[in-house]
Design an enzyme around this catalytic site. Sequence first.
Site, PDB file in Angstrom:
ATOM      1  N   HIS A 129       0.907  -1.082  -0.072  1.00 27.90           N
ATOM      2  CA  HIS A 129       0.129   0.012   0.302  1.00 27.90           C
ATOM      3  C   HIS A 129       0.726   1.235  -0.160  1.00 27.90           C
ATOM      4  CE1 HIS A 129      -3.903  -1.448   1.660  1.00 27.90           C
ATOM      5  NE2 HIS A 129      -3.988  -2.260   0.440  1.00 27.90           N
ATOM      6  N   GLU A 150       0.984   4.090   2.021  1.00 29.00           N
ATOM      7  CA  GLU A 150       0.881   4.867   2.902  1.00 29.00           C
ATOM      8  C   GLU A 150       2.148   3.435   4.093  1.00 29.00           C
ATOM      9  OE1 GLU A 150      -1.523   3.450   1.697  1.00 29.00           O
ATOM     10  OE2 GLU A 150      -3.415   3.710   3.366  1.00 29.00           O
ATOM     11  N   CYS A 157      -5.904   1.203   5.451  1.00 27.28           N
ATOM     12  CA  CYS A 157      -6.318   0.326   5.567  1.00 27.28           C
ATOM     13  C   CYS A 157      -5.715  -0.138   7.359  1.00 27.28           C
ATOM     14  CB  CYS A 157      -6.026  -0.927   5.351  1.00 27.28           C
ATOM     15  SG  CYS A 157      -4.368  -2.130   4.872  1.00 27.28           S
ATOM     16  N   CYS A 212      -2.140  -0.713   7.531  1.00 25.41           N
ATOM     17  CA  CYS A 212      -1.454   0.244   7.265  1.00 25.41           C
ATOM     18  C   CYS A 212      -1.149   0.921   8.744  1.00 25.41           C
ATOM     19  CB  CYS A 212      -1.891   1.185   6.364  1.00 25.41           C
ATOM     20  SG  CYS A 212      -1.316   0.498   5.542  1.00 25.41           S
TER      21      CYS A 212
HETATM   22  N1  LIG Z   1      -5.326   3.193   2.174  1.00 23.42           N
HETATM   23  C1  LIG Z   1      -5.144   2.591   0.556  1.00 23.42           C
HETATM   24  C2  LIG Z   1      -5.891   1.819  -0.118  1.00 23.42           C
HETATM   25  C3  LIG Z   1      -5.977   1.108  -1.111  1.00 23.42           C
HETATM   26  N2  LIG Z   1      -5.049   0.984  -1.362  1.00 23.42           N
HETATM   27  C4  LIG Z   1      -4.388   0.507  -2.883  1.00 23.42           C
HETATM   28  C5  LIG Z   1      -4.326  -1.043  -2.574  1.00 23.42           C
HETATM   29  C6  LIG Z   1      -4.549  -1.898  -3.939  1.00 23.42           C
HETATM   30  O1  LIG Z   1      -3.799  -1.809  -4.980  1.00 23.42           O
HETATM   31  C7  LIG Z   1      -5.953   0.043  -4.608  1.00 23.42           C
HETATM   32  C8  LIG Z   1      -7.086  -1.297  -3.648  1.00 23.42           C
HETATM   33  O2  LIG Z   1      -7.256  -1.716  -5.074  1.00 23.42           O
HETATM   34  P1  LIG Z   1      -9.419  -1.538  -5.188  1.00 23.42           P
HETATM   35  O3  LIG Z   1     -10.044  -2.741  -4.063  1.00 23.42           O
HETATM   36  O4  LIG Z   1      -9.393  -0.252  -5.236  1.00 23.42           O
HETATM   37  O5  LIG Z   1      -9.388  -2.291  -6.424  1.00 23.42           O
HETATM   38  O6  LIG Z   1      -5.404   0.492  -3.775  1.00 23.42           O
HETATM   39  C9  LIG Z   1      -3.850   1.423  -0.774  1.00 23.42           C
HETATM   40  O7  LIG Z   1      -2.256   2.270  -1.311  1.00 23.42           O
HETATM   41  N3  LIG Z   1      -3.886   2.212   0.282  1.00 23.42           N
HETATM   42 ZN   LIG Z   2      -3.101  -0.663   3.384  1.00 26.05          ZN
END
Ligand SMILES: Nc1ccn([C@H]2C[C@H](O)[C@@H](COP(=O)(O)O)O2)c(=O)n1
Ligand SMILES: [Zn+2]
Length: 197
Positions: free
Chosen positions: A81, A83, A107, A110
């Site tokens: 992620h 973060e 999440c 993170c």
């Molecule tokens: N706070 C976050 C939330 C999500 N991500 C990233 C992880 C995945 O690459 C994507 C989420 O995929 P989706 O379920 O929307 O197709 O975003 C993050 O880096 N930080």
């Molecule tokens: Zn996360």
Amino acid sequence: MESHKRKDTIDWTEYFMAMAFLAAKRSKDPSTQVGACIVNEEKRVVGIGYNGFPTGCSDDEFPWTKTSDNPLETKYLYVCHAEVNAILNKNSTDVKNCTMYVALFPCNECAKIIIQSAIREVVYMSDKHAHKEHTIAAKRMFDAAGVRYTQYKPRHSQIVIDFTEIDWDSLNQVPATPRKNGTADGCVDVAELSLND
Ligand SMILES: Nc1ccn([C@H]2C[C@H](O)[C@@H](COP(=O)(O)O)O2)c(=O)n1
Ligand SMILES: [Zn+2]
């Protein structure tokens, strides 16, 4: 000659959130690009990152799929992620008392790392997963650990970066140090971004 200072600049929050959004543009995730920017108490950027696969795990070989009968063929088991990447990319000794600017609310995984790295505040743009367990758990941990979180409400829906505004003619200049594909270092055109990057 102008004698008064410019007043139509972006403020600090817009500046750091825009950096997070710019970093997100580097993500190869076809559905969700997330960026994060970490700023210290002196308003210095100390870390920046976006979501992507770990070093050595090829963007072309690992799956970007969201759903599959086989979880091993989805991105979720592999993607780092934004973060976490921002924290790991830090250019300072630590990120104690820093603020993280991030496009999407962190999440739970993170959140644990944000707390353990002593980041004090999270400024986020979207809370679109607020109803999901991973967000509820993240907020529960932030509340317990005293990490503040604030939703950023932008004054403008867009901040435009116009490469031509400093010098329109420079667009037509021959690149000084052409790379293999004929584009100067640091200059990527739209075709290159979509085809080779
Ligand atoms: N706070 C976050 C939330 C999500 N991500 C990233 C992880 C995945 O690459 C994507 C989420 O995929 P989706 O379920 O929307 O197709 O975003 C993050 O880096 N930080
Ligand atoms: Zn996360």
